[in-house]
Design an enzyme around this catalytic site. Structure first.
Site, PDB file in Angstrom:
ATOM      1  N   HIS A  60      52.684  96.869  -7.928  1.00  0.00           N
ATOM      2  CA  HIS A  60      54.041  96.457  -7.530  1.00  0.00           C
ATOM      3  C   HIS A  60      54.761  96.037  -8.806  1.00  0.00           C
ATOM      4  O   HIS A  60      54.451  94.979  -9.354  1.00  0.00           O
ATOM      5  CB  HIS A  60      53.992  95.279  -6.559  1.00  0.00           C
ATOM      6  CG  HIS A  60      53.200  95.549  -5.315  1.00  0.00           C
ATOM      7  ND1 HIS A  60      53.773  95.978  -4.139  1.00  0.00           N
ATOM      8  CD2 HIS A  60      51.865  95.459  -5.061  1.00  0.00           C
ATOM      9  CE1 HIS A  60      52.835  96.129  -3.215  1.00  0.00           C
ATOM     10  NE2 HIS A  60      51.664  95.821  -3.755  1.00  0.00           N
ATOM     11  N   PHE A  61      55.684  96.870  -9.284  1.00  0.00           N
ATOM     12  CA  PHE A  61      56.326  96.584 -10.576  1.00  0.00           C
ATOM     13  C   PHE A  61      57.759  96.052 -10.430  1.00  0.00           C
ATOM     14  O   PHE A  61      58.452  95.835 -11.405  1.00  0.00           O
ATOM     15  CB  PHE A  61      56.279  97.824 -11.487  1.00  0.00           C
ATOM     16  CG  PHE A  61      54.926  98.056 -12.124  1.00  0.00           C
ATOM     17  CD1 PHE A  61      53.884  97.150 -11.989  1.00  0.00           C
ATOM     18  CD2 PHE A  61      54.687  99.195 -12.895  1.00  0.00           C
ATOM     19  CE1 PHE A  61      52.637  97.358 -12.586  1.00  0.00           C
ATOM     20  CE2 PHE A  61      53.444  99.406 -13.499  1.00  0.00           C
ATOM     21  CZ  PHE A  61      52.422  98.499 -13.346  1.00  0.00           C
ATOM     22  N   HIS A 174      48.687  99.182   4.204  1.00  0.00           N
ATOM     23  CA  HIS A 174      48.268  97.778   4.139  1.00  0.00           C
ATOM     24  C   HIS A 174      47.799  97.412   5.542  1.00  0.00           C
ATOM     25  O   HIS A 174      48.583  97.424   6.486  1.00  0.00           O
ATOM     26  CB  HIS A 174      49.458  96.910   3.729  1.00  0.00           C
ATOM     27  CG  HIS A 174      49.105  95.464   3.608  1.00  0.00           C
ATOM     28  ND1 HIS A 174      49.087  94.806   2.402  1.00  0.00           N
ATOM     29  CD2 HIS A 174      48.730  94.535   4.532  1.00  0.00           C
ATOM     30  CE1 HIS A 174      48.717  93.543   2.590  1.00  0.00           C
ATOM     31  NE2 HIS A 174      48.505  93.357   3.882  1.00  0.00           N
ATOM     32  N   ASP A 298      46.419  96.382  -7.195  1.00  0.00           N
ATOM     33  CA  ASP A 298      47.439  95.717  -6.372  1.00  0.00           C
ATOM     34  C   ASP A 298      48.196  94.685  -7.217  1.00  0.00           C
ATOM     35  O   ASP A 298      48.580  93.624  -6.724  1.00  0.00           O
ATOM     36  CB  ASP A 298      46.809  95.058  -5.138  1.00  0.00           C
ATOM     37  CG  ASP A 298      47.842  94.650  -4.099  1.00  0.00           C
ATOM     38  OD1 ASP A 298      49.007  95.068  -4.216  1.00  0.00           O
ATOM     39  OD2 ASP A 298      47.482  93.904  -3.164  1.00  0.00           O
ATOM     40  N   HIS A 302      54.322  87.403  -9.414  1.00  0.00           N
ATOM     41  CA  HIS A 302      55.365  86.457  -9.012  1.00  0.00           C
ATOM     42  C   HIS A 302      55.459  85.415 -10.120  1.00  0.00           C
ATOM     43  O   HIS A 302      54.473  85.152 -10.805  1.00  0.00           O
ATOM     44  CB  HIS A 302      54.991  85.746  -7.701  1.00  0.00           C
ATOM     45  CG  HIS A 302      54.819  86.674  -6.539  1.00  0.00           C
ATOM     46  ND1 HIS A 302      55.881  87.170  -5.820  1.00  0.00           N
ATOM     47  CD2 HIS A 302      53.704  87.195  -5.975  1.00  0.00           C
ATOM     48  CE1 HIS A 302      55.427  87.958  -4.850  1.00  0.00           C
ATOM     49  NE2 HIS A 302      54.103  87.996  -4.930  1.00  0.00           N
TER      50      HIS A 302
HETATM   51  O1  DOR Z   1      49.447  89.908  -2.001  1.00  0.00           O
HETATM   52  C1  DOR Z   1      50.176  90.881  -1.937  1.00  0.00           C
HETATM   53  N1  DOR Z   1      51.324  90.942  -2.619  1.00  0.00           N
HETATM   54  N2  DOR Z   1      49.832  91.914  -1.149  1.00  0.00           N
HETATM   55  C2  DOR Z   1      50.681  92.924  -0.911  1.00  0.00           C
HETATM   56  O2  DOR Z   1      50.327  93.814  -0.176  1.00  0.00           O
HETATM   57  C3  DOR Z   1      52.028  92.926  -1.473  1.00  0.00           C
HETATM   58  C4  DOR Z   1      52.057  92.161  -2.716  1.00  0.00           C
HETATM   59  C5  DOR Z   1      53.435  91.909  -3.253  1.00  0.00           C
HETATM   60  O3  DOR Z   1      54.213  92.859  -3.313  1.00  0.00           O
HETATM   61  O4  DOR Z   1      53.727  90.797  -3.653  1.00  0.00           O
END
Ligand code: DOR
Length: 443
Positions: A60-61, A174, A298, A302
């Site tokens: 997730h970029f 997911h 994955d 954040h």
């Molecule tokens: O913990 C997670 N964060 N699992 C996910 O499937 C999405 C990801 C996110 O995009 O933050």
């Protein structure tokens, strides 16, 4: 531009060999013992292993729209340093990647910004089946059968049946059951200790959703890849793969479990949640047994300030692309697996699952996406050294033995002793879905 890589132990598809590798422009041109050939550059790789570049099929970029957390420039620099030469990115950006136009816009964005090679999934909604049918230039379709970061839940059976029935791209999902998660969340609404996350997103939630997705895949004879398996029990559901099913494990579900909340708090809050030590062991065994084929990160960054909010305001996810290969090479040094198994899980298998052309192996004619690794090198993961924009790692302070020391993307060095070359641009990954995926390409 040609490069001759001499004296490395080279991890080939079926052996580790003392051979030299000649790279000519973007491709591997020759593999032979002791080559006496002129090249523009000669690298003496004595004492090092040469492996194919890592293909991370789940990251997730955050670009576009969430670039305060991460962006393509930082994330792809982190990839280069970590030995990841191709990434497949998820659709929960802002806007979401749920139309062909949004997919093409992301590809254009990456062409201008990404140091390494790139691809993007198209995301499912309850209403976009026509877009999913038209989509090309993508590894496949991503469905959030359980909700996670972003607002992309597709939970209705009718919508799921339609997607599996009418589309032809491979599907990935997911898998956490929304009804179970919501009921648990209500039951524990007063609990603000982050450890409750694993009881809200519990074993049952993972089992029910994976069973549901596997059932859809088998009934519709549709290729399906189970993302981030978090429980040992789920393996039972896709052991009988019927040449349709593949699965993936993530480093955090291998190396962390519920005992780690005490030390790391919400830094290890992710979806699917951490489970038990016995789950770490079961997932590892499934990799060794070939029942899980792929390791991906994955990578879900954040900001630290966001993570430090009290649960449940703290978001789920952690960054990993720059440490995933080292985490697995460390396991090689501990005697838990071989370097060939690591290359299978992180390079060859993801290329085959998604029909990615010319990548994942050191073979003549393949792209020169290559990584030199030093299995002797010991280094600590440190927050202050992380290139990901969020600037932290849940493995901060951990010493690992075995690190990437040089990375090439299609013949161009993007990471080496001088650091990351941020001027390089990767290229779009090319897929040929007629190849039929992992089980059709066994040798
Ligand atoms: O913990 C997670 N964060 N699992 C996910 O499937 C999405 C990801 C996110 O995009 O933050």
């Amino acid at each position: 531009m040609s490069t001759l890589i001499k004296n490395a132990k080279v991890v080939l598809p079926h052996e580790v060999a003392d051979v030299d590798v000649l790279v000519d422009d973007a491709r591997i041109a020759d593999i032979d013992p002791a080559m006496q050939i002129a090249a523009d550059e000669v690298i003496d790789a004595s004492g090092l292993h040469l492996i194919p570049g890592v293909i991370d099929d789940q990251v997730h970029f955050r670009e576009p729209g969430l670039t305060h957390k991460e962006d393509l420039a930082h994330a792809s620099a982190a990839c280069a340093k970590g030995g990841v030469t191709t990434f497949f990115e998820m659709p929960n950006t802002s806007p979401t990647t749920t139309t062909c136009d949004a997919l093409h816009a992301k590809l254009e964005l990456a062409a201008g910004k990404s140091i390494v090679n790139y691809a993007f999934y198209i995301g499912a909604t309850t209403e976009n089946v026509d877009e999913l049918k038209r989509a090309q230039r993508t590894p496949g379709i991503k469905i959030f059968i359980g909700s996670s970061t972003g607002n992309m839940l597709v939970d209705e059976q009718e919508a799921l049946e339609q997607i599996f029935a009418e589309t032809s791209l491979p599907i990935t999902a997911h898998c956490e059951d929304e009804a179970t998660v919501q009921a648990n969340a209500q039951r524990y609404a007063d609990v603000h200790d982050v450890a409750i996350h694993s009881q809200i997103r519990d074993h049952q939630a993972a089992w029910i959703a994976t069973r549901r997705a596997v059932d859809l895949a088998k009934r519709h004879r549709h290729r399906f890849h189970v993302l981030h398996v978090s429980t040992a029990a789920e393996v039972e559901l896709f052991r009988d793969h019927q040449s349709l099913l593949t699965a993936e494990a993530c480093p955090h579900h291998l190396f962390f479990n519920v005992d780690d909340y005490e030390r790391l708090g919400s830094l290890v809050q992710m979806n699917p949640s951490l489970k038990l030590k016995s789950d770490n062991e079961g997932i590892w065994q499934a990799l060794l047994d070939g029942e899980i084929q792929v390791i991906a990160t994955d990578h879900a960054p954040h900001q630290l300030a966001e993570k430090q909010q009290p649960y449940p305001a703290s978001p789920s996810g952690l960054p990993a692309v720059e440490n995933s290969l080292a985490l697995l090479l460390d396991q090689v040094n501990r005697g838990h697996c071989t370097i060939q198994q690591v290359v299978h899980w992180m390079c060859d298998a993801p290329a085959r699952v998604w029909d990615l052309l010319y990548k994942g192996r050191i073979e003549v004619g393949y792209d020169a996406d290559l990584v030199l690794v030093d299995l002797e090198l010991r280094q600590q993961v440190l927050n202050e050294n992380q290139l990901t924009k969020c600037g932290w790692s849940p493995w901060h302070g951990v010493e690992l033995q075995g690190w990437p020391v040089r990375t090439w993307v299609r013949g161009q060095q993007v990471f080496g002793p001088e650091g990351v070359d941020r001027s390089h641009r990767g290229t779009e990954a090319i897929f040929d879905h007629q190849r039929g995926g992992y089980w059709a390409t066994q040798d």
